[in-house]
Motif scaffolding. Structure first.
Motif, PDB file in Angstrom:
ATOM      1  N   TYR A 167      -9.222 -78.566 -11.092  1.00 32.02           N
ATOM      2  CA  TYR A 167      -8.229 -77.562 -10.723  1.00 32.02           C
ATOM      3  C   TYR A 167      -8.737 -76.742  -9.535  1.00 32.02           C
ATOM      4  O   TYR A 167      -9.930 -76.457  -9.423  1.00 32.02           O
ATOM      5  CB  TYR A 167      -7.949 -76.621 -11.896  1.00 32.02           C
ATOM      6  N   ASP A 168      -7.807 -76.354  -8.683  1.00 35.49           N
ATOM      7  CA  ASP A 168      -8.110 -75.495  -7.533  1.00 35.49           C
ATOM      8  C   ASP A 168      -7.037 -74.416  -7.465  1.00 35.49           C
ATOM      9  O   ASP A 168      -6.065 -74.522  -6.708  1.00 35.49           O
ATOM     10  CB  ASP A 168      -8.155 -76.322  -6.240  1.00 35.49           C
ATOM     11  N   LEU A 169      -7.211 -73.377  -8.266  1.00 36.74           N
ATOM     12  CA  LEU A 169      -6.201 -72.322  -8.339  1.00 36.74           C
ATOM     13  C   LEU A 169      -6.136 -71.499  -7.069  1.00 36.74           C
ATOM     14  O   LEU A 169      -5.113 -70.835  -6.809  1.00 36.74           O
ATOM     15  CB  LEU A 169      -6.497 -71.417  -9.550  1.00 36.74           C
ATOM     16  N   ASP A 170      -7.198 -71.537  -6.252  1.00 40.56           N
ATOM     17  CA  ASP A 170      -7.166 -70.802  -4.987  1.00 40.56           C
ATOM     18  C   ASP A 170      -6.175 -71.408  -4.001  1.00 40.56           C
ATOM     19  O   ASP A 170      -5.776 -70.737  -3.037  1.00 40.56           O
ATOM     20  CB  ASP A 170      -8.561 -70.792  -4.356  1.00 40.56           C
ATOM     21  N   ALA A 171      -5.799 -72.690  -4.211  1.00 39.46           N
ATOM     22  CA  ALA A 171      -4.842 -73.332  -3.312  1.00 39.46           C
ATOM     23  C   ALA A 171      -3.403 -73.058  -3.695  1.00 39.46           C
ATOM     24  O   ALA A 171      -2.484 -73.587  -3.065  1.00 39.46           O
ATOM     25  CB  ALA A 171      -5.086 -74.844  -3.296  1.00 39.46           C
ATOM     26  N   THR A 230       3.403 -67.810  -7.367  1.00 36.63           N
ATOM     27  CA  THR A 230       4.408 -68.449  -8.217  1.00 36.63           C
ATOM     28  C   THR A 230       3.930 -69.766  -8.809  1.00 36.63           C
ATOM     29  O   THR A 230       4.667 -70.402  -9.566  1.00 36.63           O
ATOM     30  CB  THR A 230       5.691 -68.705  -7.412  1.00 36.63           C
ATOM     31  N   GLY A 231       2.750 -70.203  -8.462  1.00 32.75           N
ATOM     32  CA  GLY A 231       2.239 -71.486  -8.923  1.00 32.75           C
ATOM     33  C   GLY A 231       2.486 -72.615  -7.960  1.00 32.75           C
ATOM     34  O   GLY A 231       1.983 -73.725  -8.168  1.00 32.75           O
ATOM     35  N   ALA A 232       3.258 -72.380  -6.897  1.00 32.65           N
ATOM     36  CA  ALA A 232       3.496 -73.394  -5.876  1.00 32.65           C
ATOM     37  C   ALA A 232       2.313 -73.422  -4.912  1.00 32.65           C
ATOM     38  O   ALA A 232       1.547 -72.453  -4.818  1.00 32.65           O
ATOM     39  CB  ALA A 232       4.787 -73.091  -5.127  1.00 32.65           C
ATOM     40  N   PRO A 233       2.136 -74.529  -4.170  1.00 33.06           N
ATOM     41  CA  PRO A 233       1.048 -74.579  -3.188  1.00 33.06           C
ATOM     42  C   PRO A 233       1.149 -73.437  -2.189  1.00 33.06           C
ATOM     43  O   PRO A 233       2.243 -73.078  -1.740  1.00 33.06           O
ATOM     44  CB  PRO A 233       1.250 -75.939  -2.517  1.00 33.06           C
ATOM     45  N   ALA A 234       0.002 -72.863  -1.844  1.00 33.17           N
ATOM     46  CA  ALA A 234      -0.009 -71.682  -0.987  1.00 33.17           C
ATOM     47  C   ALA A 234       0.305 -72.021   0.464  1.00 33.17           C
ATOM     48  O   ALA A 234       0.996 -71.262   1.148  1.00 33.17           O
ATOM     49  CB  ALA A 234      -1.369 -70.996  -1.090  1.00 33.17           C
ATOM     50  N   PHE A 286      -2.796 -84.812   1.140  1.00 32.20           N
ATOM     51  CA  PHE A 286      -1.419 -84.901   0.658  1.00 32.20           C
ATOM     52  C   PHE A 286      -0.943 -83.596   0.023  1.00 32.20           C
ATOM     53  O   PHE A 286       0.122 -83.559  -0.582  1.00 32.20           O
ATOM     54  CB  PHE A 286      -1.293 -86.016  -0.389  1.00 32.20           C
ATOM     55  N   GLY A 287      -1.712 -82.555   0.152  1.00 30.91           N
ATOM     56  CA  GLY A 287      -1.363 -81.302  -0.497  1.00 30.91           C
ATOM     57  C   GLY A 287      -1.949 -81.232  -1.896  1.00 30.91           C
ATOM     58  O   GLY A 287      -2.832 -82.020  -2.272  1.00 30.91           O
ATOM     59  N   VAL A 288      -1.461 -80.289  -2.691  1.00 33.87           N
ATOM     60  CA  VAL A 288      -1.973 -80.085  -4.038  1.00 33.87           C
ATOM     61  C   VAL A 288      -0.815 -80.078  -5.028  1.00 33.87           C
ATOM     62  O   VAL A 288       0.345 -79.904  -4.659  1.00 33.87           O
ATOM     63  CB  VAL A 288      -2.769 -78.763  -4.148  1.00 33.87           C
ATOM     64  N   GLU A 289      -1.170 -80.291  -6.289  1.00 36.36           N
ATOM     65  CA  GLU A 289      -0.189 -80.296  -7.361  1.00 36.36           C
ATOM     66  C   GLU A 289       0.151 -78.861  -7.767  1.00 36.36           C
ATOM     67  O   GLU A 289      -0.752 -78.044  -7.955  1.00 36.36           O
ATOM     68  CB  GLU A 289      -0.753 -81.058  -8.555  1.00 36.36           C
ATOM     69  N   PRO A 290       1.427 -78.520  -7.904  1.00 36.19           N
ATOM     70  CA  PRO A 290       1.791 -77.168  -8.362  1.00 36.19           C
ATOM     71  C   PRO A 290       1.214 -76.877  -9.743  1.00 36.19           C
ATOM     72  O   PRO A 290       1.003 -77.777 -10.563  1.00 36.19           O
ATOM     73  CB  PRO A 290       3.318 -77.205  -8.377  1.00 36.19           C
ATOM     74  N   LEU A 291       0.943 -75.614  -9.979  1.00 41.33           N
ATOM     75  CA  LEU A 291       0.432 -75.061 -11.234  1.00 41.33           C
ATOM     76  C   LEU A 291      -1.043 -75.372 -11.486  1.00 41.33           C
ATOM     77  O   LEU A 291      -1.726 -74.615 -12.174  1.00 41.33           O
ATOM     78  CB  LEU A 291       1.251 -75.538 -12.444  1.00 41.33           C
ATOM     79  N   TRP A 328      10.098 -79.353  -9.128  1.00 37.48           N
ATOM     80  CA  TRP A 328       9.569 -78.560  -8.019  1.00 37.48           C
ATOM     81  C   TRP A 328      10.159 -78.970  -6.677  1.00 37.48           C
ATOM     82  O   TRP A 328       9.707 -78.475  -5.640  1.00 37.48           O
ATOM     83  CB  TRP A 328       8.044 -78.711  -7.947  1.00 37.48           C
ATOM     84  N   PHE A 329      11.155 -79.837  -6.679  1.00 35.88           N
ATOM     85  CA  PHE A 329      11.621 -80.401  -5.411  1.00 35.88           C
ATOM     86  C   PHE A 329      12.163 -79.331  -4.463  1.00 35.88           C
ATOM     87  O   PHE A 329      11.937 -79.394  -3.253  1.00 35.88           O
ATOM     88  CB  PHE A 329      12.701 -81.459  -5.676  1.00 35.88           C
ATOM     89  N   SER A 330      12.889 -78.353  -4.967  1.00 40.34           N
ATOM     90  CA  SER A 330      13.463 -77.331  -4.096  1.00 40.34           C
ATOM     91  C   SER A 330      12.391 -76.444  -3.481  1.00 40.34           C
ATOM     92  O   SER A 330      12.598 -75.861  -2.412  1.00 40.34           O
ATOM     93  CB  SER A 330      14.448 -76.463  -4.882  1.00 40.34           C
ATOM     94  N   VAL A 331      11.235 -76.340  -4.131  1.00 36.98           N
ATOM     95  CA  VAL A 331      10.152 -75.493  -3.630  1.00 36.98           C
ATOM     96  C   VAL A 331       9.104 -76.306  -2.867  1.00 36.98           C
ATOM     97  O   VAL A 331       8.606 -75.878  -1.821  1.00 36.98           O
ATOM     98  CB  VAL A 331       9.483 -74.740  -4.798  1.00 36.98           C
ATOM     99  N   ASP A 332       8.781 -77.499  -3.398  1.00 32.66           N
ATOM    100  CA  ASP A 332       7.715 -78.323  -2.827  1.00 32.66           C
ATOM    101  C   ASP A 332       8.159 -79.783  -2.785  1.00 32.66           C
ATOM    102  O   ASP A 332       7.762 -80.588  -3.631  1.00 32.66           O
ATOM    103  CB  ASP A 332       6.444 -78.164  -3.663  1.00 32.66           C
TER     104      ASP A 332
END
Length: 333
Positions: free
Chosen positions: A75-79, A83-87, A99-104, A283-287
């Protein structure tokens, strides 16, 4: 007289040796012509290359993730944002997370996709092997023996085709005990629900082959049923089984993805394209990037195996699929 007898004894051996060499030459020429026909289909070649690339990535997935310093379980909560979405933008894509990170969770999406290829290909290939073995054996015995054996296999095929396979797969996955290995369960469930098509194809071809001269000759010489089935008939069906297996792999991979999408596939946190796609829908509308990469991975492997299977079918039967393709191209012009 001794010289004449020796000539008579040597002649058959020479003839047999010449026949063996001739058979080997014919087989070699057949293989060369097969590869030439397959090489002319660029779409099939690209599909084969992509399928091999997927397989290599799946085999080397732990080495790839370890070399890049990423982990699908860390887990990488700093990313993540509040709201739990990628920063970051585009799902948190950066030099650290390709490829980015997984939400939450903040888990690296590249590592999830790479390690998820092992799950998808393992289940897809394993389920295809199970379905090919069951379907080929049942099709062989049904087409060869006929009678009540054929009737029983035909009724099994009818029942299996009439069942809503996905619903029963979900039910089996939901009631299976927790101690049973989930990957093995997926392989068995998908494979045992997918043998009916190859069984019907093999049955029809065996019914045509059992009246051929070489089968009747083997039976007249006292060959056992097992010898006739597995040494005489089955080699003539090898190309059919191989092509059917190649075309069936994408369906098995898609079934694993569907089951994981519905929550009855591999348990978390095991990486799986299907479960990632299922989670990404919410999460499609957000990420939207979270859905992009697992979806592209699943689409790519499915298209690659379908393209290679279609080209292999045309190469093995140039009077069938290949001529149809040429007629379609001619009509288009």
């Amino acid at each position: 007289m001794s010289l004449d007898r020796s000539d008579e004894l040597v002649a058959p051996t020479s003839s047999a040796a010449f026949g063996a060499v001739a058979d080997s030459a014919v087989a070699a020429v057949g293989r060369v012509s097969l590869w030439r026909r397959l090489a002319r289909d660029r779409f099939a070649l690209v599909g084969a290359v992509v399928a091999v690339a997927y397989a290599l990535v799946a085999l080397a997935a732990p080495l790839i993730t370890r070399a890049l310093g990423v982990d699908p379980y860390t887990y990488d909560l700093d990313a993540l944002g509040p709201t739990g979405a990628p920063a970051g933008p585009l799902g948190g894509i950066s030099a650290e997370h390709w490829f980015g990170v997984e939400p939450l969770t903040g888990r690296d999406l590249f590592a999830i996709v790479v390690m998820g290829s092992r799950t998808s290909l393992l289940v897809g290939l394993g389920a295809t092997v199970v379905s090919m073995l069951v379907g080929t054996v049942l099709g062989l015995v049904a087409g060869y023996f006929g009678g009540w054996v054929d009737w029983v296999v035909a009724r099994l095929v009818d029942v299996l085709i009439g069942l809503p396979a996905l619903v029963f797969m979900i039910a089996v996955g939901a009631v299976a005990p927790e101690w049973f290995p989930r990957l093995l369960l997926l392989v068995l469930v998908i494979g045992l629900f997918g043998w009916s098509s190859i069984a019907r194809v093999v049955r029809g071809q065996v019914m045509a082959l059992r009246a051929s001269g070489f089968v009747r000759a083997s039976q007249a010489l006292g060959a056992s049923h097992a010898h006739v089935l597995f040494r005489q008939v089955l080699p003539n069906l090898a190309s059919t089984v191989v092509v059917f297996a190649t075309i069936s792999i994408p369906g098995a991979i898609g079934s694993e993805a569907a089951l994981s999408f519905l929550g009855v596939g591999v348990p978390p946190p095991t990486p799986s394209w299907g479960r990632s796609i299922g989670d990404a829908v919410t999460w499609f509308s957000v990420d939207p990037v979270y859905l992009l990469f697992p979806g592209l991975a699943l689409f790519g492997v499915t298209l690659a195996f379908n393209a290679f299977g279609d080209g292999l079918r045309d190469a093995l039967d140039p009077r069938g699929g290949g001529s149809k393709r040429r007629r379609r191209r001619g009509g288009a012009r």
